[in-house]
Scaffold this motif. Structure first.
Motif, PDB file in Angstrom:
ATOM      1  N   SER A 137       0.820  -1.216   0.000  1.00 43.27           N
ATOM      2  CA  SER A 137       0.000   0.000   0.000  1.00 43.27           C
ATOM      3  C   SER A 137       0.851   1.263   0.000  1.00 43.27           C
ATOM      4  N   GLY A 138       2.113   1.134   0.421  1.00 39.73           N
ATOM      5  CA  GLY A 138       2.965   2.307   0.552  1.00 39.73           C
ATOM      6  C   GLY A 138       2.701   3.086   1.820  1.00 39.73           C
ATOM      7  N   GLU A 139       1.838   2.550   2.687  1.00 41.02           N
ATOM      8  CA  GLU A 139       1.525   3.191   3.968  1.00 41.02           C
ATOM      9  C   GLU A 139       2.356   2.511   5.054  1.00 41.02           C
ATOM     10  N   PHE A 140       3.616   2.932   5.167  1.00 41.33           N
ATOM     11  CA  PHE A 140       4.515   2.287   6.116  1.00 41.33           C
ATOM     12  C   PHE A 140       4.223   2.705   7.556  1.00 41.33           C
ATOM     13  N   ILE A 141       3.888   3.983   7.728  1.00 40.21           N
ATOM     14  CA  ILE A 141       3.700   4.534   9.069  1.00 40.21           C
ATOM     15  C   ILE A 141       2.212   4.617   9.372  1.00 40.21           C
ATOM     16  N   ASP A 149       9.086  -2.008   9.534  1.00 36.84           N
ATOM     17  CA  ASP A 149      10.351  -2.181  10.260  1.00 36.84           C
ATOM     18  C   ASP A 149      10.179  -1.724  11.703  1.00 36.84           C
ATOM     19  N   GLN A 150       9.409  -2.469  12.466  1.00 34.27           N
ATOM     20  CA  GLN A 150       9.099  -2.064  13.831  1.00 34.27           C
ATOM     21  C   GLN A 150      10.332  -2.028  14.722  1.00 34.27           C
ATOM     22  N   ASN A 151      11.312  -2.853  14.418  1.00 34.92           N
ATOM     23  CA  ASN A 151      12.522  -2.908  15.246  1.00 34.92           C
ATOM     24  C   ASN A 151      13.660  -2.058  14.686  1.00 34.92           C
ATOM     25  N   ARG A 152      13.393  -1.335  13.609  1.00 37.89           N
ATOM     26  CA  ARG A 152      14.379  -0.443  12.991  1.00 37.89           C
ATOM     27  C   ARG A 152      15.695  -1.177  12.722  1.00 37.89           C
ATOM     28  N   THR A 153      15.598  -2.209  11.901  1.00 40.95           N
ATOM     29  CA  THR A 153      16.778  -2.990  11.529  1.00 40.95           C
ATOM     30  C   THR A 153      17.055  -2.948  10.027  1.00 40.95           C
ATOM     31  N   THR A 154      16.170  -2.336   9.257  1.00 43.35           N
ATOM     32  CA  THR A 154      16.333  -2.293   7.803  1.00 43.35           C
ATOM     33  C   THR A 154      17.369  -1.247   7.418  1.00 43.35           C
ATOM     34  N   TYR A 155      18.378  -1.641   6.636  1.00 48.67           N
ATOM     35  CA  TYR A 155      19.408  -0.692   6.246  1.00 48.67           C
ATOM     36  C   TYR A 155      18.835   0.337   5.272  1.00 48.67           C
ATOM     37  N   TRP A 156      19.501   1.479   5.190  1.00 46.45           N
ATOM     38  CA  TRP A 156      18.881   2.648   4.578  1.00 46.45           C
ATOM     39  C   TRP A 156      18.628   2.502   3.086  1.00 46.45           C
ATOM     40  N   GLN A 157      19.478   1.762   2.356  1.00 47.02           N
ATOM     41  CA  GLN A 157      19.223   1.617   0.918  1.00 47.02           C
ATOM     42  C   GLN A 157      17.910   0.888   0.660  1.00 47.02           C
ATOM     43  N   MET A 158      17.623  -0.133   1.473  1.00 46.03           N
ATOM     44  CA  MET A 158      16.371  -0.854   1.303  1.00 46.03           C
ATOM     45  C   MET A 158      15.186   0.034   1.659  1.00 46.03           C
ATOM     46  N   TYR A 189      11.573   6.642  12.199  1.00 41.90           N
ATOM     47  CA  TYR A 189      10.835   5.497  11.666  1.00 41.90           C
ATOM     48  C   TYR A 189      11.761   4.524  10.935  1.00 41.90           C
ATOM     49  N   TRP A 190      12.900   5.022  10.469  1.00 38.53           N
ATOM     50  CA  TRP A 190      13.904   4.181   9.819  1.00 38.53           C
ATOM     51  C   TRP A 190      15.260   4.444  10.471  1.00 38.53           C
ATOM     52  N   LEU A 191      16.182   3.522  10.236  1.00 39.97           N
ATOM     53  CA  LEU A 191      17.553   3.759  10.668  1.00 39.97           C
ATOM     54  C   LEU A 191      18.157   4.914   9.878  1.00 39.97           C
ATOM     55  N   GLU A 192      19.050   5.650  10.520  1.00 39.09           N
ATOM     56  CA  GLU A 192      19.762   6.707   9.811  1.00 39.09           C
ATOM     57  C   GLU A 192      20.712   6.093   8.783  1.00 39.09           C
ATOM     58  N   PRO A 193      20.996   6.813   7.708  1.00 36.65           N
ATOM     59  CA  PRO A 193      21.945   6.302   6.702  1.00 36.65           C
ATOM     60  C   PRO A 193      23.390   6.454   7.172  1.00 36.65           C
TER      61      PRO A 193
END
Length: 238
Positions: A137-141, A149-158, A189-193
């Motif tokens: 849906s593109g509604e991440f938040i 990514d509730q645990n904020r583990t996804t790297y920034w490029q993804m 909401y995401w990890l910093e790059p």
């Protein structure tokens, strides 16, 4: 890490930096015998397409996250929609297979999913199914939480790729996509790059190049910080 691995890592990283610079500032080939109404828009859409390909290659070069290997979100996050459909079908989850297949080619289905993402009805689904709905849906938040990514583990490029592929509209510019992702990570909401070597708080050089391209006020001096790509303060090879 031995010297050979370190050299190979820097070589691969340097190639990504070079490719990123070329797609952001390199010339865009225009079709011959075609009258373009808006040259600037055409070039920006071409750069967006090149950025999408670059992000996809960056993602494929990363090791798969073990907790997602057997999850459909691994395929979605890597842009592999057909693989996601096949995996869900093979696992007997026909509902999920049908959902991904329908959403991959239908804006109407995605609009419905955007509505569902904000309804309490999604709470009855499994965590992975809710994550799939959020991505498609593109509604991440939703309600102050990142369903992807509730645990904020996804790297920034993804994370940036997910914004480009699913959250932003097809007409959004590279600058808009970068700004939207930046706002999201600044709101935690995401990890910093952060730089890829991980032993620093310096931002990744590749992210700084994106900022330099999209923000006219971004200081060019920032891209010369060696901490952006190495933990050796005397390593100026790049």
């Amino acid at each position: 890490m031995d010297d050979n691995n370190s050299f190979q890592t820097l070589t691969d990283y340097s190639l990504q930096v070079f490719q990123l610079c070329r797609l952001l500032w390199g010339p865009i080939e225009t079709p011959k015998n075609v009258q373009l109404i808006n040259q600037a828009y055409f070039e920006d859409q071409q750069r967006r397409h090149l950025l999408s390909n670059w992000l996809h290659q960056c993602i494929l070069s990363q090791p798969q996250q073990e907790q997602w290997i057997m999850q459909n979100c691994e395929f979605l996050s890597r842009g592999l929609l057909n693989d996601c459909v096949k995996f869900a079908h093979d696992e007997g989850d026909l509902r999920l297979a049908a959902l991904v297949h329908a959403a991959s080619g239908s804006n109407t289905v995605r609009d419905i999913l955007r509505h569902c993402a904000h309804e309490d009805i999604v709470d009855v689904y499994s965590k992975d199914f809710r994550r799939t709905i959020a991505i498609l849906s593109g509604e991440f938040i939703v309600k102050g939480h990142n369903l992807v990514d509730q645990n904020r583990t996804t790297y920034w490029q993804m994370a940036l790729a997910l914004h480009l592929w699913f959250a932003n509209s097809a007409s959004d510019s590279v600058s808009t996509i970068v700004r939207d992702f930046e706002s999201a990570y600044q709101e935690h909401y995401w990890l910093e790059p952060i730089a890829h070597h991980g032993n620093t708080k310096a931002l990744d050089l590749r992210w700084k190049l994106l900022k330099l391209y999209t923000d006219d006020t971004y200081p060019i001096d920032n891209v010369f910080d060696v901490n952006s790509y190495t933990q050796n303060p005397f390593d100026y090879r790049l």
